[in-house]
Scaffold this active site. Structure first.
Site, PDB file in Angstrom:
ATOM      1  N   ARG A 229       0.824  -1.220   0.000  1.00 24.78           N
ATOM      2  CA  ARG A 229       0.000   0.000   0.000  1.00 24.78           C
ATOM      3  C   ARG A 229       0.853   1.264   0.000  1.00 24.78           C
ATOM      4  NH1 ARG A 229      -4.605  -2.383   4.037  1.00 24.78           N
ATOM      5  NH2 ARG A 229      -5.992  -3.127   2.381  1.00 24.78           N
TER       6      ARG A 229
ATOM      7  N   LYS B 187     -17.888 -17.315   2.860  1.00 20.47           N
ATOM      8  CA  LYS B 187     -19.335 -17.325   3.118  1.00 20.47           C
ATOM      9  C   LYS B 187     -20.200 -16.705   2.034  1.00 20.47           C
ATOM     10  CE  LYS B 187     -19.377 -17.339   8.121  1.00 20.47           C
ATOM     11  NZ  LYS B 187     -19.608 -16.513   9.302  1.00 20.47           N
TER      12      LYS B 187
ATOM     13  N   GLY C 144      -8.579  -9.007   0.146  1.00 22.01           N
ATOM     14  CA  GLY C 144      -7.361  -9.232   0.931  1.00 22.01           C
ATOM     15  C   GLY C 144      -6.733 -10.582   0.662  1.00 22.01           C
TER      16      GLY C 144
ATOM     17  N   GLY D 138     -13.380  -4.310   0.784  1.00 27.12           N
ATOM     18  CA  GLY D 138     -14.795  -3.950   0.919  1.00 27.12           C
ATOM     19  C   GLY D 138     -15.250  -2.959  -0.137  1.00 27.12           C
TER      20      GLY D 138
HETATM   21  P1  ADP Z   1     -11.105 -12.142   0.131  1.00 27.69           P
HETATM   22  O1  ADP Z   1     -10.341 -11.634   1.337  1.00 27.69           O
HETATM   23  O2  ADP Z   1     -10.199 -12.255  -1.064  1.00 27.69           O
HETATM   24  O3  ADP Z   1     -12.353 -11.362  -0.136  1.00 27.69           O
HETATM   25  P2  ADP Z   1     -12.459 -14.154   1.717  1.00 27.69           P
HETATM   26  O4  ADP Z   1     -11.960 -13.479   2.960  1.00 27.69           O
HETATM   27  O5  ADP Z   1     -13.880 -14.090   1.422  1.00 27.69           O
HETATM   28  O6  ADP Z   1     -11.581 -13.645   0.454  1.00 27.69           O
HETATM   29  O7  ADP Z   1     -12.115 -15.708   1.792  1.00 27.69           O
HETATM   30  C1  ADP Z   1     -10.822 -16.208   1.928  1.00 27.69           C
HETATM   31  C2  ADP Z   1     -10.781 -17.351   2.876  1.00 27.69           C
HETATM   32  O8  ADP Z   1     -11.675 -18.391   2.490  1.00 27.69           O
HETATM   33  C3  ADP Z   1      -9.394 -17.953   2.919  1.00 27.69           C
HETATM   34  O9  ADP Z   1      -8.845 -17.779   4.196  1.00 27.69           O
HETATM   35  C4  ADP Z   1      -9.624 -19.429   2.588  1.00 27.69           C
HETATM   36  O10 ADP Z   1      -8.859 -20.310   3.374  1.00 27.69           O
HETATM   37  C5  ADP Z   1     -11.090 -19.608   2.892  1.00 27.69           C
HETATM   38  N1  ADP Z   1     -11.630 -20.751   2.156  1.00 27.69           N
HETATM   39  C6  ADP Z   1     -11.590 -20.970   0.835  1.00 27.69           C
HETATM   40  N2  ADP Z   1     -12.132 -22.163   0.518  1.00 27.69           N
HETATM   41  C7  ADP Z   1     -12.499 -22.725   1.674  1.00 27.69           C
HETATM   42  C8  ADP Z   1     -13.093 -23.975   2.019  1.00 27.69           C
HETATM   43  N3  ADP Z   1     -13.424 -24.875   1.091  1.00 27.69           N
HETATM   44  N4  ADP Z   1     -13.323 -24.241   3.337  1.00 27.69           N
HETATM   45  C9  ADP Z   1     -12.984 -23.329   4.275  1.00 27.69           C
HETATM   46  N5  ADP Z   1     -12.431 -22.129   4.015  1.00 27.69           N
HETATM   47  C10 ADP Z   1     -12.182 -21.835   2.730  1.00 27.69           C
HETATM   48 MG    MG Z   2     -10.557 -11.969   3.433  1.00 25.44          MG
END
Ligand code: ADP
Ligand code: MG
Length: 393
Positions: free
Chosen positions: A36, A193, A345, A368
């Protein structure tokens, strides 16, 4: 509506207050990842080069307002900035009532979140910030979805408010992907989620040709399709929602459900991985990645895409044994000729892990804010810049 850009603004001899997102990880007083800071450097250099008296402000972490704690101090960032710019960047701890800075010089203002009223966008605080400058430059895309004193309020009251080069580039890249995208338009939404990304899933399903789901989100779609997901991360109360999205319809995206998956008997880095067909997952198993057949099929869809938006890993890529799905898709994005935009992230962590940053057209600095922009929401800080640009005309 257009915004005024810093590049079109006279800065020489002016007092210029720049809001950056310098919320970097710090350990033992040292910045451990400076992405950043690097992203903000061109903006700061440009203002110094124009002979402006430059004040940079940012937040760091989540301190309690009114209770400055050393662990949330921007001192490590000031040290890092000094080195990167090759000039001393003093940290001003007490700045809200006035800052001394000469044209051509730059100072860093201590964590904006130490100030009571920052989060609530207190008007008197915002007016004090605005009184520090002739020109306010909003350059922190990652905080543009929050209407706070240092992102929104200050822009309302500053004599002139404009968008910095980083924010302007970000808005342009995201705008290019979302307005009249080259087809086929493919999105990947992975992560943990459905509930936290429901709005973005729904918005993208109305825009793209193919919506690839991964991670815990895919598990919910797999369960909604009637398969056993065992102990996998999924949301039982989101099955109806997933079914409705998966049903598609006129003008709605195709959402392919994985046909094979990688499972383990526990959530751990050294759990042995097993590849299975989607119909064979046992009650005691967890789905931790998409399978190789699915990854190849999705990789081909990505290869033929005209535009790609990527948010969220498709597996637990932090564990090497469950990172192949994310790596395969990441490499397919990097190899494709599509205009590609990625944000989030953990998505950025995956891009770094698989070393494919140079193959992505634009990497968003916002998590976000990126998702809200993709959802089609107006970012408050950008709205304020548009309003000020309208008034200036
Ligand atoms: P971002 O930060 O890129 O928006 P998220 O925070 O929504 O992404 O999700 C990332 C997390 O989801 C990672 O820590 C990853 O380990 C978890 N994840 C991905 N696939 C699975 C899975 N099948 N079961 C549990 N956790 C998962
Ligand atoms: Mg995340």
């Amino acid at each position: 509506m257009p915004v005024i850009k810093m590049a079109d603004t006279e800065l020489s001899g002016k007092r210029v207050l720049i809001r950056e997102d310098l919320n970097v990880p710090v350990a033992d007083g040292v910045v451990t990842s400076d992405a950043r800071i690097q992203a903000a450097l061109p903006t700061i250099r440009a203002a110094m080069h124009e002979n402006a008296a430059v004040m940079v402000m940012s937040h760091l972490g989540r301190p309690t307002e009114g209770e400055p704690e050393e662990k949330f101090s921007l001192q490590p960032v000031a040290d890092h900035l000094s080195e990167a710019l090759g000039t001393e960047v003093p940290l001003i701890r007490d700045w809200i009532d006035g800052v001394e800075v000469q044209p051509g010089d730059v100072v860093l203002l201590e964590n904006v979140r130490f100030l009571p009223g920052e989060k609530a966008c207190d008007e008197s605080l915002a007016r004090k910030m605005a009184a520090l400058c002739d020109v306010f430059v909003m350059d922190a895309f990652g905080t543009a979805h929050r209407a706070q004193a240092s992102t929104y309020g200050v822009a309302e009251f500053a004599p002139l408010a404009c968008a910095g080069p980083l924010l302007a580039a970000e808005l342009e890249a995201l705008g290019k992907a979302l307005t009249d995208p080259a087809r086929p338009f493919v999105a990947i939404v992975g992560g943990s989620k459905v509930s936290t990304k429901l709005h973005v899933l729904d918005a993208l399903a109305g825009m793209v040709d193919t919506l690839i789901v991964g991670g815990g989100i895919a598990n919910t779609f797999i369960a909604a399709a009637g398969h056993n997901v065992g102990k996998s991360l999924h949301e039982a109360d989101m099955l109806d929602t997933a079914s409705k999205l998966a049903a598609g319809g006129e003008g709605r995206a195709d959402i392919p459900v994985p046909t094979d998956v990688v499972v383990a008997s526990e959530f751990s880095a050294d759990a042995p991985p097993t590849t299975k067909s989607i119909s064979e997952v046992g009650d005691d198993e967890l789905i931790l990645d998409i399978g190789p057949r699915t990854a190849d099929q999705l990789g081909q869809i990505l290869s033929g895409a005209g535009t790609i938006i990527w948010n969220g890993p498709v597996g637990v890529f932090e564990f090497d044994a469950f990172g192949d799905g994310t790596r395969t898709l990441a490499e397919a994005i990097a190899a494709s000729d599509a205009f590609s935009v990625a944000g989030g992230g953990d998505t950025l962590a995956a891009i770094n892990k698989y070393d494919i940053a140079s193959g992505i057209s634009y990497i968003s600095t916002g998590g976000g804010a990126f998702l809200e922009f993709v959802e089609g929401k107006k970012l408050p800080a950008v709205e304020m810049l548009e309003r000020r640009a309208g008034e200036a005309r």
